[in-house]
Design an enzyme around this catalytic site. Sequence first.
Site, PDB file in Angstrom:
ATOM      1  N   LYS A  14       9.008  -5.329  75.445  1.00 22.27           N
ATOM      2  CA  LYS A  14       9.052  -4.029  74.364  1.00 22.27           C
ATOM      3  C   LYS A  14       8.093  -4.134  73.249  1.00 22.27           C
ATOM      4  O   LYS A  14       7.169  -3.062  73.073  1.00 22.27           O
ATOM      5  CB  LYS A  14      10.316  -3.577  73.842  1.00 22.27           C
ATOM      6  CG  LYS A  14      11.231  -3.281  75.056  1.00 22.27           C
ATOM      7  CD  LYS A  14      12.763  -2.941  74.547  1.00 22.27           C
ATOM      8  CE  LYS A  14      13.204  -3.674  73.726  1.00 22.27           C
ATOM      9  NZ  LYS A  14      13.949  -4.933  74.526  1.00 22.27           N
ATOM     10  N   ARG A  89      20.237   1.295  70.527  1.00 23.66           N
ATOM     11  CA  ARG A  89      20.852   0.146  71.392  1.00 23.66           C
ATOM     12  C   ARG A  89      22.342   0.639  71.588  1.00 23.66           C
ATOM     13  O   ARG A  89      22.866  -0.225  72.575  1.00 23.66           O
ATOM     14  CB  ARG A  89      20.859  -1.063  70.737  1.00 23.66           C
ATOM     15  CG  ARG A  89      19.601  -1.805  70.958  1.00 23.66           C
ATOM     16  CD  ARG A  89      19.667  -2.935  70.257  1.00 23.66           C
ATOM     17  NE  ARG A  89      18.813  -4.072  70.842  1.00 23.66           N
ATOM     18  CZ  ARG A  89      17.684  -4.732  70.658  1.00 23.66           C
ATOM     19  NH1 ARG A  89      17.043  -4.093  69.294  1.00 23.66           N
ATOM     20  NH2 ARG A  89      17.207  -5.625  71.042  1.00 23.66           N
ATOM     21  N   ARG A 128       8.944 -18.011  74.522  1.00 20.45           N
ATOM     22  CA  ARG A 128       8.678 -17.623  73.325  1.00 20.45           C
ATOM     23  C   ARG A 128       9.527 -18.598  72.179  1.00 20.45           C
ATOM     24  O   ARG A 128       8.722 -18.962  71.106  1.00 20.45           O
ATOM     25  CB  ARG A 128       9.357 -16.249  73.263  1.00 20.45           C
ATOM     26  CG  ARG A 128       8.880 -15.719  71.737  1.00 20.45           C
ATOM     27  CD  ARG A 128       9.319 -14.076  71.742  1.00 20.45           C
ATOM     28  NE  ARG A 128      10.748 -14.099  71.568  1.00 20.45           N
ATOM     29  CZ  ARG A 128      11.258 -12.651  71.664  1.00 20.45           C
ATOM     30  NH1 ARG A 128      10.514 -11.645  71.904  1.00 20.45           N
ATOM     31  NH2 ARG A 128      12.631 -12.484  71.890  1.00 20.45           N
ATOM     32  N   ARG A 134      12.068 -18.556  67.277  1.00 18.07           N
ATOM     33  CA  ARG A 134      12.973 -17.557  66.905  1.00 18.07           C
ATOM     34  C   ARG A 134      14.498 -18.094  66.917  1.00 18.07           C
ATOM     35  O   ARG A 134      14.840 -18.875  67.900  1.00 18.07           O
ATOM     36  CB  ARG A 134      12.789 -16.602  67.869  1.00 18.07           C
ATOM     37  CG  ARG A 134      12.222 -15.153  66.788  1.00 18.07           C
ATOM     38  CD  ARG A 134      11.913 -13.988  67.563  1.00 18.07           C
ATOM     39  NE  ARG A 134      13.348 -13.454  68.056  1.00 18.07           N
ATOM     40  CZ  ARG A 134      13.127 -12.136  68.521  1.00 18.07           C
ATOM     41  NH1 ARG A 134      12.169 -11.623  68.728  1.00 18.07           N
ATOM     42  NH2 ARG A 134      14.304 -11.475  69.074  1.00 18.07           N
ATOM     43  N   ARG A 145      22.715 -12.389  74.252  1.00 14.56           N
ATOM     44  CA  ARG A 145      21.914 -11.218  74.217  1.00 14.56           C
ATOM     45  C   ARG A 145      21.614 -10.292  75.451  1.00 14.56           C
ATOM     46  O   ARG A 145      21.816  -9.030  75.390  1.00 14.56           O
ATOM     47  CB  ARG A 145      20.522 -11.403  73.498  1.00 14.56           C
ATOM     48  CG  ARG A 145      20.341 -11.801  71.927  1.00 14.56           C
ATOM     49  CD  ARG A 145      19.329 -12.711  71.866  1.00 14.56           C
ATOM     50  NE  ARG A 145      18.168 -11.977  71.811  1.00 14.56           N
ATOM     51  CZ  ARG A 145      16.889 -12.614  71.879  1.00 14.56           C
ATOM     52  NH1 ARG A 145      16.804 -13.748  71.983  1.00 14.56           N
ATOM     53  NH2 ARG A 145      15.878 -11.865  72.007  1.00 14.56           N
TER      54      ARG A 145
HETATM   55  P1  ADP Z   1      14.947  -8.353  71.620  1.00 19.41           P
HETATM   56  O1  ADP Z   1      14.349  -7.071  72.109  1.00 19.41           O
HETATM   57  O2  ADP Z   1      14.248  -9.496  72.126  1.00 19.41           O
HETATM   58  O3  ADP Z   1      16.454  -8.550  71.790  1.00 19.41           O
HETATM   59  P2  ADP Z   1      14.788  -7.636  68.777  1.00 19.41           P
HETATM   60  O4  ADP Z   1      13.585  -8.063  68.008  1.00 19.41           O
HETATM   61  O5  ADP Z   1      14.690  -6.216  69.282  1.00 19.41           O
HETATM   62  O6  ADP Z   1      15.000  -8.586  69.951  1.00 19.41           O
HETATM   63  O7  ADP Z   1      16.072  -7.565  68.008  1.00 19.41           O
HETATM   64  C1  ADP Z   1      16.498  -8.955  67.521  1.00 19.41           C
HETATM   65  C2  ADP Z   1      17.838  -8.746  66.955  1.00 19.41           C
HETATM   66  O8  ADP Z   1      17.944  -7.776  65.880  1.00 19.41           O
HETATM   67  C3  ADP Z   1      19.149  -8.307  67.994  1.00 19.41           C
HETATM   68  O9  ADP Z   1      19.565  -9.144  68.729  1.00 19.41           O
HETATM   69  C4  ADP Z   1      19.862  -7.594  66.817  1.00 19.41           C
HETATM   70  O10 ADP Z   1      21.172  -8.688  66.185  1.00 19.41           O
HETATM   71  C5  ADP Z   1      19.082  -6.930  66.048  1.00 19.41           C
HETATM   72  N1  ADP Z   1      18.833  -5.651  66.284  1.00 19.41           N
HETATM   73  C6  ADP Z   1      17.671  -5.000  66.576  1.00 19.41           C
HETATM   74  N2  ADP Z   1      17.653  -3.686  66.730  1.00 19.41           N
HETATM   75  C7  ADP Z   1      19.025  -3.275  66.938  1.00 19.41           C
HETATM   76  C8  ADP Z   1      19.866  -2.307  67.013  1.00 19.41           C
HETATM   77  N3  ADP Z   1      19.189  -1.013  67.287  1.00 19.41           N
HETATM   78  N4  ADP Z   1      21.155  -2.441  66.782  1.00 19.41           N
HETATM   79  C9  ADP Z   1      21.917  -3.528  66.303  1.00 19.41           C
HETATM   80  N5  ADP Z   1      20.971  -4.523  66.161  1.00 19.41           N
HETATM   81  C10 ADP Z   1      19.770  -4.628  66.460  1.00 19.41           C
END
Ligand code: ADP
Length: 198
Positions: A14, A89, A128, A134, A145
């Site tokens: 994404k 989400r 990654r 990370r 996750r």
């Molecule tokens: P990925 O898509 O690889 O899971 P992101 O960079 O989008 O990683 O998100 C990393 C972390 O940030 C998530 O695991 C969560 O802890 C937090 N996060 C991101 N977006 C949201 C959201 N919309 N609601 C709640 N937590 C979020």
Amino acid sequence: MTRLLLIGPPGAGKGTQAERLALAFNVPAISTGDIFRYNVTNNTPLGLEVKSFMDAGAYVPDSLTNAIVADRLKEADAASGFLLDGYPRTTDQVAELDRLLVAEGTQLDVVVLITADTDEVVARLLKRAAEQGRADDTAEVIRHRLDVYAEQTAPLIDVYSTRGVVVTIDGLGAVEAVTDRILAALAERGLRASTTTL
Ligand code: ADP
């Protein structure tokens, strides 16, 4: 005016596609993950609040996440469109985004669902982890996750499908090929990029 949303499991690509599509459509890519990470890196009060959730692979509480997005969408650059990556989400976040858009008299054009099977996303996230380190890319946290995604976020696909706005894109293959697939699907829906030379 282009209002897009990207949805898909962690590791589906994404973030990568969001950057490219934002350029193509000349709209800001708004990633809640990036916003949170920036704040963690800079030890801001928000960063201190969200760090433990992120490190554990848990979602940041809706109240906090919704407030961040509401603020971000009020900024001038989002007035003529945006691409949301990683938000909403949860069903609560969908309700909040609906409320924000109704208040503006606008709506989403398309929800782009990027798919990739579990083996592929785990492999990508572990790669990654090796490259970027990370904190939420360890094998155990990745598994969590993916579970959280399946439980809380995958159901949103049905919500948006019912509204007829979802296009499903195969996320496997070269980055450029995936972008081309997305651009083609969006063009079919009447959304033409301002540039396709990325
Ligand atoms: P990925 O898509 O690889 O899971 P992101 O960079 O989008 O990683 O998100 C990393 C972390 O940030 C998530 O695991 C969560 O802890 C937090 N996060 C991101 N977006 C949201 C959201 N919309 N609601 C709640 N937590 C979020």
